[in-house]
Scaffold this active site. Structure first.
Site, short mmCIF file in Angstrom:
data_model
loop_
_atom_site.label_atom_id
_atom_site.label_comp_id
_atom_site.label_asym_id
_atom_site.label_seq_id
_atom_site.Cartn_x
_atom_site.Cartn_y
_atom_site.Cartn_z
N ASP A 62 107.82 124.00 37.33
CA ASP A 62 107.75 124.54 35.98
C ASP A 62 108.69 123.68 35.14
OD1 ASP A 62 108.16 125.90 33.59
OD2 ASP A 62 108.13 127.88 34.52
N VAL A 63 108.14 122.91 34.20
CA VAL A 63 108.95 121.93 33.48
C VAL A 63 110.01 122.58 32.60
CG1 VAL A 63 107.22 120.09 33.53
CG2 VAL A 63 107.23 121.76 31.62
N SER A 137 99.27 114.52 20.85
CA SER A 137 97.92 114.94 20.47
C SER A 137 97.64 114.35 19.10
CB SER A 137 97.84 116.47 20.40
OG SER A 137 96.67 116.89 19.73
N TYR A 150 101.51 124.43 18.32
CA TYR A 150 101.15 123.23 19.07
C TYR A 150 101.39 121.98 18.22
CZ TYR A 150 98.36 120.44 22.38
OH TYR A 150 97.91 119.51 23.30
N LYS A 154 104.05 119.04 19.39
CA LYS A 154 103.57 117.70 19.66
C LYS A 154 104.15 116.67 18.67
CE LYS A 154 101.10 118.45 23.32
NZ LYS A 154 101.51 117.88 24.62
N THR A 185 88.90 118.64 29.25
CA THR A 185 89.82 119.23 30.21
C THR A 185 89.43 120.69 30.44
OG1 THR A 185 91.34 119.92 28.47
CG2 THR A 185 91.68 117.71 29.41
#
Length: 250
Positions: A62-63, A137, A150, A154, A185
């Site tokens: 888990d980063v 992204s 998001y 990013k 994905t």
């Protein structure tokens, strides 16, 4: 594949059990690299590593856990490349994004990159070099409706990458970023685009944003990542490379 650009090199890939991360693991392994596949789904990481064969290894990671990230890096005899591909998404506006959702996106998509880079950078500096490739992204460069958290995370990844390139270039460390458009994905295949469950929403976004008129494939992003991670990009650092079918050219 004839080229062996990663022969003798070890590449650690976060988010390596699926999508872009798994495609990158396959690409680097095919080019002679030893791949360390890390993912919060440890079973899937081990499965990808087993399928790659050779010296590939899989770890649960888990980063958001800096200690575990540092532990994995410390366990490796060598590491030359970091590909930071782990990420999650929440599709909504600021008023409709809960504080918990906001924090989760920042923790995984931005702080997770920091954690991975913090874990490998001392090794890279000590050994006189290394390559970092982060994943942003198209909407880290430009905005998009219903993707506020998001977009913010990013955009942070892109400027974090530039800062690391400036800070550590004299130590032989290169840091670059790949910014994909819509890629095929699991998230996209499940129809979760822009917060909508309708699979047709994905095609509508492709039609609106992609000059090439089609969705991208993970292997196409992996090719760009492998280039930036390899010595073929030895004079490139601090770059954000769009792999977005022309999205950000508009």
């Amino acid at each position: 594949m004839d080229t062996q650009r990663f022969a003798g090199k070890v590449a650690l890939i976060t988010g390596g059990a699926s999508g872009i991360g798994a495609a990158t693991a396959g690409r680097i392994a095919a080019e002679g690299g030893t791949v360390v596949v890390c993912d919060r789904d440890g079973d899937a990481a081990e499965k990808v590593a087993a399928e790659l064969g050779g010296t590939a290894r899989g770890f649960r990671l888990d980063v958001t856990d800096l200690g575990r990230t540092e532990e994995i890096v410390a366990s490796l005899d060598a590491v030359h490349v970091l590909v930071s591909a782990a990420g999650v998404d929440v599709c909504d506006t600021v008023p409709n994004t809960t504080p918990s959702e906001w924090q989760t996106i920042l923790d995984v998509d931005l702080t997770g990159v920091y954690n991975s880079c913090r874990a490998v950078l001392p090794r890279f500096i000590e050994q006189g070099g290394g390559a970092i490739v982060t994943i942003s992204s198209a909407i880290g460069t430009v905005g998009e409706r219903n993707r506020s958290a998001y977009c913010a995370a990013k955009a942070g990844v892109e400027n974090l990458t530039r800062a690391m390139a400036l800070d550590h270039g004299r130590a032989g460390v290169r840091a670059n970023c790949v910014a994909p458009g819509l890629i095929d994905t699991p998230l996209i295949r499940n129809g979760k685009v822009g917060g909508e469950d309708d699979p047709g929403a994905m095609q509508a976004m492709v039609d609106r944003h992609h000059a090439l008129g089609r969705i991208g494939q993970p292997d196409e992003v992996a090719a760009a990542i492998a280039f930036l991670a390899s010595d073929d990009a030895s004079f490139i650092t601090g770059a954000v490379l769009p792999v977005d079918a022309g999205w950000t050219a508009q």
